[in-house]
Design a protein around this motif. Sequence first.
Motif, PDB file in Angstrom:
ATOM      1  N   ALA A 165      21.632  16.111  10.606  1.00  0.00           N
ATOM      2  CA  ALA A 165      20.442  16.027   9.758  1.00  0.00           C
ATOM      3  C   ALA A 165      19.768  14.671   9.956  1.00  0.00           C
ATOM      4  CB  ALA A 165      20.824  16.213   8.290  1.00  0.00           C
ATOM      5  N   PRO A 166      18.472  14.643  10.146  1.00  0.00           N
ATOM      6  CA  PRO A 166      17.798  13.352  10.359  1.00  0.00           C
ATOM      7  C   PRO A 166      17.846  12.500   9.097  1.00  0.00           C
ATOM      8  CG  PRO A 166      16.186  15.125  10.113  1.00  0.00           C
ATOM      9  CD  PRO A 166      17.531  15.780  10.186  1.00  0.00           C
ATOM     10  N   ALA A 167      18.138  11.230   9.278  1.00  0.00           N
ATOM     11  CA  ALA A 167      18.197  10.307   8.145  1.00  0.00           C
ATOM     12  C   ALA A 167      16.784   9.842   7.805  1.00  0.00           C
ATOM     13  CB  ALA A 167      19.082   9.113   8.479  1.00  0.00           C
ATOM     14  N   LYS A 168      16.385  10.088   6.578  1.00  0.00           N
ATOM     15  CA  LYS A 168      15.050   9.718   6.119  1.00  0.00           C
ATOM     16  C   LYS A 168      15.033   8.262   5.727  1.00  0.00           C
ATOM     17  CE  LYS A 168      10.792  10.951   4.965  1.00  0.00           C
ATOM     18  NZ  LYS A 168       9.828  11.484   5.945  1.00  0.00           N
ATOM     19  N   VAL A 169      14.178   7.495   6.376  1.00  0.00           N
ATOM     20  CA  VAL A 169      14.052   6.064   6.081  1.00  0.00           C
ATOM     21  C   VAL A 169      12.843   5.874   5.188  1.00  0.00           C
ATOM     22  CG1 VAL A 169      13.783   3.756   7.053  1.00  0.00           C
ATOM     23  CG2 VAL A 169      15.111   5.477   8.285  1.00  0.00           C
ATOM     24  N   GLU A 170      13.097   5.428   3.962  1.00  0.00           N
ATOM     25  CA  GLU A 170      12.008   5.204   3.020  1.00  0.00           C
ATOM     26  C   GLU A 170      11.313   3.878   3.317  1.00  0.00           C
ATOM     27  OE1 GLU A 170      11.064   7.458   0.984  1.00  0.00           O
ATOM     28  OE2 GLU A 170      12.769   8.825   1.208  1.00  0.00           O
ATOM     29  N   ALA A 171      10.084   3.782   2.873  1.00  0.00           N
ATOM     30  CA  ALA A 171       9.330   2.545   3.073  1.00  0.00           C
ATOM     31  C   ALA A 171       9.950   1.436   2.233  1.00  0.00           C
ATOM     32  CB  ALA A 171       7.869   2.751   2.681  1.00  0.00           C
ATOM     33  N   PRO A 172      10.368   0.329   2.844  1.00  0.00           N
ATOM     34  CA  PRO A 172      11.028  -0.736   2.070  1.00  0.00           C
ATOM     35  C   PRO A 172      10.036  -1.545   1.259  1.00  0.00           C
ATOM     36  CG  PRO A 172      10.785  -1.432   4.339  1.00  0.00           C
ATOM     37  CD  PRO A 172      10.251  -0.024   4.273  1.00  0.00           C
ATOM     38  N   SER A 173      10.554  -2.167   0.218  1.00  0.00           N
ATOM     39  CA  SER A 173       9.742  -3.072  -0.582  1.00  0.00           C
ATOM     40  C   SER A 173       9.600  -4.400   0.145  1.00  0.00           C
ATOM     41  CB  SER A 173      10.379  -3.286  -1.948  1.00  0.00           C
ATOM     42  OG  SER A 173       9.660  -4.257  -2.693  1.00  0.00           O
ATOM     43  N   SER A 174       8.435  -4.982   0.069  1.00  0.00           N
ATOM     44  CA  SER A 174       8.177  -6.241   0.764  1.00  0.00           C
ATOM     45  C   SER A 174       8.511  -7.461  -0.081  1.00  0.00           C
ATOM     46  CB  SER A 174       6.708  -6.307   1.186  1.00  0.00           C
ATOM     47  OG  SER A 174       5.860  -6.216   0.048  1.00  0.00           O
ATOM     48  N   CYS A 175       9.089  -7.262  -1.261  1.00  0.00           N
ATOM     49  CA  CYS A 175       9.383  -8.372  -2.171  1.00  0.00           C
ATOM     50  C   CYS A 175      10.872  -8.695  -2.121  1.00  0.00           C
ATOM     51  CB  CYS A 175       8.974  -8.033  -3.609  1.00  0.00           C
ATOM     52  SG  CYS A 175       7.214  -7.678  -3.802  1.00  0.00           S
ATOM     53  N   THR A 176      11.185  -9.977  -2.133  1.00  0.00           N
ATOM     54  CA  THR A 176      12.576 -10.414  -2.253  1.00  0.00           C
ATOM     55  C   THR A 176      12.972 -10.411  -3.723  1.00  0.00           C
ATOM     56  OG1 THR A 176      11.813 -12.720  -2.271  1.00  0.00           O
ATOM     57  CG2 THR A 176      12.512 -11.802  -0.158  1.00  0.00           C
ATOM     58  N   ILE A 177      14.252 -10.184  -3.982  1.00  0.00           N
ATOM     59  CA  ILE A 177      14.736 -10.079  -5.357  1.00  0.00           C
ATOM     60  C   ILE A 177      15.779 -11.152  -5.616  1.00  0.00           C
ATOM     61  CG2 ILE A 177      14.269  -7.607  -5.487  1.00  0.00           C
ATOM     62  CD1 ILE A 177      17.240  -7.122  -5.020  1.00  0.00           C
ATOM     63  N   CYS A 178      15.969 -11.448  -6.876  1.00  0.00           N
ATOM     64  CA  CYS A 178      16.986 -12.411  -7.284  1.00  0.00           C
ATOM     65  C   CYS A 178      18.362 -11.756  -7.144  1.00  0.00           C
ATOM     66  CB  CYS A 178      16.750 -12.856  -8.722  1.00  0.00           C
ATOM     67  SG  CYS A 178      18.005 -13.985  -9.387  1.00  0.00           S
ATOM     68  N   PRO A 179      19.301 -12.398  -6.471  1.00  0.00           N
ATOM     69  CA  PRO A 179      20.620 -11.772  -6.298  1.00  0.00           C
ATOM     70  C   PRO A 179      21.404 -11.635  -7.589  1.00  0.00           C
ATOM     71  CG  PRO A 179      20.645 -14.029  -5.495  1.00  0.00           C
ATOM     72  CD  PRO A 179      19.228 -13.712  -5.826  1.00  0.00           C
ATOM     73  N   GLU A 180      20.994 -12.313  -8.645  1.00  0.00           N
ATOM     74  CA  GLU A 180      21.722 -12.254  -9.907  1.00  0.00           C
ATOM     75  C   GLU A 180      21.030 -11.369 -10.926  1.00  0.00           C
ATOM     76  OE1 GLU A 180      24.899 -13.278 -12.496  1.00  0.00           O
ATOM     77  OE2 GLU A 180      24.587 -13.392 -10.340  1.00  0.00           O
ATOM     78  N   GLY A 181      19.721 -11.522 -11.092  1.00  0.00           N
ATOM     79  CA  GLY A 181      19.000 -10.763 -12.111  1.00  0.00           C
ATOM     80  C   GLY A 181      18.306  -9.522 -11.609  1.00  0.00           C
ATOM     81  N   LYS A 182      18.235  -9.329 -10.270  1.00  0.00           N
ATOM     82  CA  LYS A 182      17.617  -8.159  -9.651  1.00  0.00           C
ATOM     83  C   LYS A 182      16.136  -8.038  -9.960  1.00  0.00           C
ATOM     84  CE  LYS A 182      21.618  -7.098  -8.048  1.00  0.00           C
ATOM     85  NZ  LYS A 182      21.923  -7.405  -6.632  1.00  0.00           N
ATOM     86  N   GLU A 183      15.463  -9.139 -10.319  1.00  0.00           N
ATOM     87  CA  GLU A 183      14.021  -9.099 -10.488  1.00  0.00           C
ATOM     88  C   GLU A 183      13.364  -9.746  -9.265  1.00  0.00           C
ATOM     89  OE1 GLU A 183      15.477 -12.959 -12.152  1.00  0.00           O
ATOM     90  OE2 GLU A 183      15.942 -10.851 -12.582  1.00  0.00           O
ATOM     91  N   LYS A 184      12.064  -9.551  -9.130  1.00  0.00           N
ATOM     92  CA  LYS A 184      11.346 -10.109  -7.992  1.00  0.00           C
ATOM     93  C   LYS A 184      11.424 -11.638  -8.032  1.00  0.00           C
ATOM     94  CE  LYS A 184       8.107  -6.254  -7.494  1.00  0.00           C
ATOM     95  NZ  LYS A 184       6.667  -5.847  -7.464  1.00  0.00           N
ATOM     96  N   LEU A 185      11.657 -12.212  -6.865  1.00  0.00           N
ATOM     97  CA  LEU A 185      11.848 -13.659  -6.770  1.00  0.00           C
ATOM     98  C   LEU A 185      11.137 -14.171  -5.536  1.00  0.00           C
ATOM     99  CD1 LEU A 185      13.200 -16.279  -7.781  1.00  0.00           C
ATOM    100  CD2 LEU A 185      15.167 -15.694  -6.359  1.00  0.00           C
ATOM    101  N   LYS A 186      10.315 -15.175  -5.725  1.00  0.00           N
ATOM    102  CA  LYS A 186       9.640 -15.855  -4.622  1.00  0.00           C
ATOM    103  C   LYS A 186      10.154 -17.280  -4.521  1.00  0.00           C
ATOM    104  CE  LYS A 186       5.372 -13.139  -4.809  1.00  0.00           C
ATOM    105  NZ  LYS A 186       3.893 -13.198  -4.928  1.00  0.00           N
ATOM    106  N   LEU A 187      10.051 -17.825  -3.317  1.00  0.00           N
ATOM    107  CA  LEU A 187      10.556 -19.171  -3.091  1.00  0.00           C
ATOM    108  C   LEU A 187       9.790 -20.205  -3.908  1.00  0.00           C
ATOM    109  CD1 LEU A 187      12.534 -20.946  -1.516  1.00  0.00           C
ATOM    110  CD2 LEU A 187      10.850 -21.068   0.334  1.00  0.00           C
TER     111      LEU A 187
END
Length: 304
Positions: A165-187
């Motif tokens: 079965a072909p593996a469906k690759v979803e469109a990824p999010s272009s935002c980085t997230i905080c590794p602790e809080g899982k919210e969007k995080l920018k440098l």
Amino acid sequence: MPQRHSKNNNDLAFFTYDEKRKLGYGTQKERLGRDSIKPFDACCLCLKPFIDPMCCQKGHAFCKECILECLLAQKKDIQRKLAAHTAQQKQEKEEEEERLMLQKARELDAFDQQNHGAVPQYSDRNHSRDKNGFHGANSVKATSYEEEALRTMKAFWLPSATPEAPAKVEAPSSCTICPEGKEKLKLKSLFPIHFTEDTSEQDRSNPLDKTYICPSCKVTLTNTLSLVALSSCGHVFCKKCADKFMVVDKVCLVCNKACKERNLVNLEKGGTGFAGHGDHLEARDFKHLGSGSGLGLVRPAMKT
């Protein structure tokens, strides 16, 4: 001779309460100790004392090197997923064009068979058919696309020809997230924090074991205190001093830099995969009792 007691009576056809406790049956409770709670001055990624600490707007603190490596790895992963998604879209487009070409060729062949056949097609089921399903004089050889389909037909009952079965690759999010809080995080949203070190303690066996104090009330900072950092200058205070002075005076007590109430960031403590903090300091785990489960080996018998 030992007394006949429920703890010594092991010839029953069922497990007694004491035997279930020794085997680790049911809900086991254990209060988390000091080793299970992350210190306030430890990085959320490497769980080591801070080196050039950086903090996000949600109060999660990291080492500068750790958080930069994490964000860089996330950006590389996003680029990899985006390239895979683009390649999949290109492949789907090519497959759709090929399907339309095959459909058009099939329609042309059907039209040619319908208009150039010597004898019209019959609709009765008793009429003789050849192996390709055509009638009488209208019988023609299998077309090229049919031969290709027969040649490439997958036999699902053979391990070597099992379709995938072909593996469906979803469109990824272009935002980085905080590794602790899982919210969007920018440098650019990260800001450095500065702890005030206690210089009165000179006799320290390990130079890495630093003690930090509140620059206002000189209280030693521990996990029992709620800490507040100023995003404008990065100085860390206890929450009591922050609510008492900086919320009213709108100025930092160390560098006299102006600050607003939105610049007060509550620092989070604990919360990693190896630590816990807050109101829920009791670990719970439920175990079923079964033959050969080995729970007695995993969890030693409780002392009575």
